[in-house]
Design a protein around this motif. Structure first.
Motif, PDB file in Angstrom:
ATOM      1  N   UNK A 120       0.837  -1.208   0.000  1.00 42.63           N
ATOM      2  CA  UNK A 120       0.000   0.000   0.000  1.00 42.63           C
ATOM      3  C   UNK A 120       0.869   1.254   0.000  1.00 42.63           C
ATOM      4  N   UNK A 121       1.924   1.218   0.810  1.00 38.16           N
ATOM      5  CA  UNK A 121       2.858   2.353   0.906  1.00 38.16           C
ATOM      6  C   UNK A 121       3.543   2.603  -0.441  1.00 38.16           C
ATOM      7  N   UNK A 122       4.016   1.531  -1.052  1.00 35.70           N
ATOM      8  CA  UNK A 122       4.721   1.643  -2.336  1.00 35.70           C
ATOM      9  C   UNK A 122       3.810   2.231  -3.412  1.00 35.70           C
ATOM     10  N   UNK A 123       2.583   1.724  -3.484  1.00 42.57           N
ATOM     11  CA  UNK A 123       1.658   2.210  -4.512  1.00 42.57           C
ATOM     12  C   UNK A 123       1.251   3.656  -4.249  1.00 42.57           C
ATOM     13  N   UNK A 124       1.009   3.978  -2.970  1.00 37.49           N
ATOM     14  CA  UNK A 124       0.620   5.353  -2.633  1.00 37.49           C
ATOM     15  C   UNK A 124       1.753   6.328  -2.929  1.00 37.49           C
ATOM     16  N   UNK A 125       2.972   5.964  -2.578  1.00 38.93           N
ATOM     17  CA  UNK A 125       4.114   6.830  -2.873  1.00 38.93           C
ATOM     18  C   UNK A 125       4.232   7.078  -4.388  1.00 38.93           C
ATOM     19  N   UNK A 126       4.015   6.031  -5.156  1.00 37.64           N
ATOM     20  CA  UNK A 126       4.075   6.172  -6.624  1.00 37.64           C
ATOM     21  C   UNK A 126       2.996   7.116  -7.130  1.00 37.64           C
ATOM     22  N   UNK A 127       1.791   6.970  -6.614  1.00 36.48           N
ATOM     23  CA  UNK A 127       0.683   7.823  -7.045  1.00 36.48           C
ATOM     24  C   UNK A 127       0.937   9.274  -6.664  1.00 36.48           C
ATOM     25  N   UNK A 128       1.476   9.480  -5.461  1.00 41.71           N
ATOM     26  CA  UNK A 128       1.770  10.847  -5.025  1.00 41.71           C
ATOM     27  C   UNK A 128       2.883  11.459  -5.865  1.00 41.71           C
ATOM     28  N   UNK A 129       3.854  10.630  -6.216  1.00 41.71           N
ATOM     29  CA  UNK A 129       4.961  11.090  -7.033  1.00 41.71           C
ATOM     30  C   UNK A 129       4.460  11.543  -8.412  1.00 41.71           C
ATOM     31  N   UNK A 130       3.507  10.794  -8.983  1.00 43.61           N
ATOM     32  CA  UNK A 130       2.913  11.188 -10.256  1.00 43.61           C
ATOM     33  C   UNK A 130       2.288  12.570 -10.160  1.00 43.61           C
ATOM     34  N   UNK A 131       1.564  12.795  -9.039  1.00 42.75           N
ATOM     35  CA  UNK A 131       0.847  14.051  -8.866  1.00 42.75           C
ATOM     36  C   UNK A 131       1.792  15.230  -8.752  1.00 42.75           C
ATOM     37  N   UNK A 132       2.919  15.002  -8.088  1.00 41.37           N
ATOM     38  CA  UNK A 132       3.855  16.106  -7.838  1.00 41.37           C
ATOM     39  C   UNK A 132       4.725  16.347  -9.054  1.00 41.37           C
ATOM     40  N   UNK A 133       4.721  15.396 -10.009  1.00 42.62           N
ATOM     41  CA  UNK A 133       5.652  15.484 -11.158  1.00 42.62           C
ATOM     42  C   UNK A 133       5.187  16.468 -12.209  1.00 42.62           C
TER      43      UNK A 133
END
Lengths: 153, 153
Positions: A140-153
């Motif tokens: 869950x942490x890995x997927x959430x971090x990835x999703x947040x990273x997309x948003x900030x990119x």
């Protein structure tokens, strides 16, 4: 590494199982919460966020960001909760809109939290091994971090 | 073994991370699907279920059970999809209500599926190790089986 391929058969099965699981789980948790506490998932989420903020208050824009909810969704939700006395809108500095949890809102949350917690334990953690619970958290942490990273990119 | 205790601090963190992850993930997937294909998550789910049924038809009551949706939710969803020509209601034996995917519905699904599949791959499986993907599948299966068992009990 990002691939441009479609899902394999195994991935498709995993994805469908996940989607069905989370849908059924959310439905069950929501039904139990409503039955026990007369709170919707959205009510509960807002009450948790506000009760953990300093003085039980947040700017509406910060709350919207923290919950990743669109402005109009949050607005309608807060209007419903205001009418029920769970939260109140306050005047902030300048034109900032501030939302605060009321004493009634805190009482509702405090009554609901331990019951909700037991349901989550019974529906999720009692069914996983200790190792699976750790994997569940890590994935869950890995997927959430990835999703947040997309948003900030 | 079912316990009557509340969540531990670690479980609470894991649960909140999971809930946030699945909410953000569903939102992202839904937004991409809508942008690419003009289909909502619900449209897509119904089209997949019908297209995999024999003759592309199902009794409404079976569809409701398969999706674990309440009757009124399914009814409103099907009404919207009928208006858009994606599905049609047919007369069944006796008073049974039958829903069928139309040629237009199949075309919309066939156009959307590979794009949707690539998004899921990029947002989920490209971010997990092979081992984590297996854990993800296994945990989802375990939790879903438990939830289904509750319902049948």
């Amino acid at each position: 590494v990002t691939s441009d391929e479609e899902l394999s058969a195994g991935q498709l099965t995993a994805w469908r199982t996940f989607m069905e699981m989370q849908e059924v789980l959310r439905g069950r948790i929501a039904a139990l919460l409503q039955a026990d506490s007369k709170l919707s998932n959205a009510d509960y989420t807002v009450l948790v966020a506000l009760s953990e903020a300093a003085d039980g208050r947040m700017r509406a824009v910060s709350l919207s960001y923290a919950l990743q909810w669109e402005k109009s969704r949050l607005h309608h939700q807060l209007t419903r909760m205001c009418k029920r006395g769970l939260v109140e809108r306050q005047c902030g500095v300048g034109r900032a809109s501030i939302v605060a949890v009321t004493a009634e809102g805190r009482a509702a949350l405090n009554a609901a939290a331990p019951i909700h917690s037991r349901h989550v334990r019974q529906l999720v953690f009692d069914r996983l091994t200790k190792q699976q619970a750790e994997q569940f958290a890590q994935i869950s942490r890995t997927l959430l971090d990835g999703l947040r990273h997309d948003l900030s990119g």
